[in-house]
Enzyme design. Structure first.
Site, PDB file in Angstrom:
ATOM      1  N   VAL A  62       0.757  -1.477  -0.505  1.00  0.00           N
ATOM      2  CA  VAL A  62      -0.267  -0.246   0.313  1.00  0.00           C
ATOM      3  C   VAL A  62       1.023   1.123   0.022  1.00  0.00           C
ATOM      4  CG1 VAL A  62      -1.720   1.417   1.402  1.00  0.00           C
ATOM      5  CG2 VAL A  62      -1.541  -1.184   1.443  1.00  0.00           C
ATOM      6  N   CYS A  63       0.119   1.949  -0.862  1.00  0.00           N
ATOM      7  CA  CYS A  63       1.399   3.477  -0.804  1.00  0.00           C
ATOM      8  C   CYS A  63      -0.064   4.488  -0.393  1.00  0.00           C
ATOM      9  CB  CYS A  63       2.322   3.919  -2.163  1.00  0.00           C
ATOM     10  SG  CYS A  63       1.594   3.816  -3.431  1.00  0.00           S
ATOM     11  N   ARG A  64       0.470   5.613  -1.476  1.00  0.00           N
ATOM     12  CA  ARG A  64      -0.583   6.393  -1.031  1.00  0.00           C
ATOM     13  C   ARG A  64      -1.826   6.728  -2.316  1.00  0.00           C
ATOM     14  NH1 ARG A  64      -1.659  12.072  -3.361  1.00  0.00           N
ATOM     15  NH2 ARG A  64      -0.672  11.238  -5.297  1.00  0.00           N
ATOM     16  N   MET A  90      -3.759   4.527  -0.754  1.00  0.00           N
ATOM     17  CA  MET A  90      -4.908   5.207   0.376  1.00  0.00           C
ATOM     18  C   MET A  90      -6.086   6.194   0.229  1.00  0.00           C
ATOM     19  SD  MET A  90      -3.768   3.333   3.346  1.00  0.00           S
ATOM     20  CE  MET A  90      -5.045   5.025   4.748  1.00  0.00           C
TER      21      MET A  90
END
Length: 98
Positions: A62-64, A90
């Site tokens: 997961v990242c932005r 996210m």
């Protein structure tokens, strides 16, 4: 590269599934909120901390927005890890954060 949607991850968590989530954002980004239980390993440190991961487990990256986690997913796949990129990152996450 395999992908999973933020909604699918949220549903798995709601169903009580035990997930291994790696958040590759920088520490200051994670301070605004991360998926409960996610482990923070910034993308720039993945190469140096991959020894902490188990090749027998599946990891959701997961990242932005999904870009950095996509790069981490591709890198770890080449190292023999079982990884899935959470598309949208996210920005697409509507579930709980800690």
């Amino acid at each position: 590269m395999r992908e999973i949607s933020a909604k699918e991850v949220e549903t798995l968590i709601e169903d009580g599934k035990s997930l291994n989530i790696i958040d590759v954002r920088e520490a200051k980004e994670v301070l605004v909120g991360k998926i409960p239980g996610a482990i923070n390993i910034p993308l720039r440190l993945i190469e140096f901390r991959m020894h902490e991961l188990d090749k027998c487990k599946e990891y959701i990256m997961v990242c932005r927005s999904g870009g950095r986690s996509g790069r981490a997913t591709q890198f770890l796949e080449k190292q023999g890890f079982n990884v899935i990129n959470m598309s949208g990152g996210m920005l697409a996450w509507k579930g709980k954060v800690e």
